[in-house]
Design an enzyme around this catalytic site. Sequence first.
Site, PDB file in Angstrom:
ATOM      1  N   LYS A  15       0.819  -1.209   0.000  1.00 60.93           N
ATOM      2  CA  LYS A  15       0.000   0.000   0.000  1.00 60.93           C
ATOM      3  C   LYS A  15       0.859   1.267   0.000  1.00 60.93           C
ATOM      4  O   LYS A  15       0.634   2.176  -0.792  1.00 60.93           O
ATOM      5  CB  LYS A  15      -0.951  -0.016   1.202  1.00 60.93           C
ATOM      6  CG  LYS A  15      -1.947  -1.181   1.173  1.00 60.93           C
ATOM      7  CD  LYS A  15      -2.833  -1.225   2.390  1.00 60.93           C
ATOM      8  CE  LYS A  15      -2.108  -1.487   3.693  1.00 60.93           C
ATOM      9  NZ  LYS A  15      -1.480  -2.812   3.811  1.00 60.93           N
ATOM     10  N   GLU A  86      -2.404   4.858   5.630  1.00 63.24           N
ATOM     11  CA  GLU A  86      -2.958   4.427   6.921  1.00 63.24           C
ATOM     12  C   GLU A  86      -4.399   4.921   7.092  1.00 63.24           C
ATOM     13  O   GLU A  86      -4.813   5.371   8.162  1.00 63.24           O
ATOM     14  CB  GLU A  86      -2.080   4.899   8.088  1.00 63.24           C
ATOM     15  CG  GLU A  86      -0.630   4.458   8.006  1.00 63.24           C
ATOM     16  CD  GLU A  86      -0.418   2.961   8.173  1.00 63.24           C
ATOM     17  OE1 GLU A  86      -1.373   2.251   8.551  1.00 63.24           O
ATOM     18  OE2 GLU A  86       0.706   2.497   7.923  1.00 63.24           O
ATOM     19  N   ALA A  87      -5.185   4.814   6.026  1.00 64.09           N
ATOM     20  CA  ALA A  87      -6.554   5.338   6.006  1.00 64.09           C
ATOM     21  C   ALA A  87      -7.475   4.651   7.000  1.00 64.09           C
ATOM     22  O   ALA A  87      -8.521   5.192   7.360  1.00 64.09           O
ATOM     23  CB  ALA A  87      -7.136   5.234   4.599  1.00 64.09           C
ATOM     24  N   CYS A 146       1.676 -19.780   3.986  1.00 65.36           N
ATOM     25  CA  CYS A 146       1.379 -20.661   2.854  1.00 65.36           C
ATOM     26  C   CYS A 146       1.306 -19.814   1.585  1.00 65.36           C
ATOM     27  O   CYS A 146       1.728 -18.664   1.585  1.00 65.36           O
ATOM     28  CB  CYS A 146       0.085 -21.443   3.089  1.00 65.36           C
ATOM     29  SG  CYS A 146      -1.428 -20.455   2.990  1.00 65.36           S
TER      30      CYS A 146
END
EC number: 2.7.1.21
Length: 192
Positions: A15, A86-87, A146
Site C-alpha cells: 500500500k 494508513e486510512a 502458505c
Amino acid sequence: MAQLFFRYGAMNSGKTIEILKVAHNYEEQDKSVIILTSGLDNRDGVGYVASRIGLKREATPVFDDTNIFEIVKQTNPDAACVLIDEAQFLKKHHVLELADIVDELKIPVMTFGLKNDFRNELFEGSKYLLLYADKIEEMKTICWFCRKKAIMNLRFHDGQPVYEGEQVQIGGNEAYYPVCRHHYFYPPKLTK
C-alpha cells in the site's frame, strides 16, 4: 472526473509503496500532490510515509481533530491528487471531508489502508471508506505461512497469536502478519 478511491489490503500488500509510486508519477509530470498519513503511526517518525523496502518521504499527519478539507483548501486547492496512507485510522468526519474534497474541490483522493484489524473487525476509517468511496480495490499479498491469498492480519506476541486487545497497536513485521483465513484460525507457532 475526480473520485474517492479506497485501496485496501492485508499487511505487506504494498500500500505505501503504491502511494510513493503514484506521487512520483504525478510529480514527474510537474503535477503537485498532497500526501497525508495518520498521526498515530510513529514507526518512522510522525509525518512520514515509509515503505518496508526503505523508501520514505514527508507527509502531513492527520489527528482526530484534523480537518483534512481545510488543509487541502489552504495548502494547495489546485493539487492534482490527494494521497492518504494508513486510512484505516481515519474517523468518519475525515472520510466525509475527503468526499467533500472530491465533490467540491474536484480533486481525486486516493486512500490506502487495512480493511480489518487483528480481531477481524472493520476499522472506523475503512468502514466509512467502504460506504463512501467511488472505487474500491483490493491489493493482494500472500499468506505468511502458505501460498494462499492473505485476507486477514494476525497479531503475535512472544510467538503466540493474539485475538483480543486494543485495536490500535502500531507495529510492523514484528507484531502483525498477513494470513489466509485458515492460518488466522490455525496459525503455526512462531519461533523467531
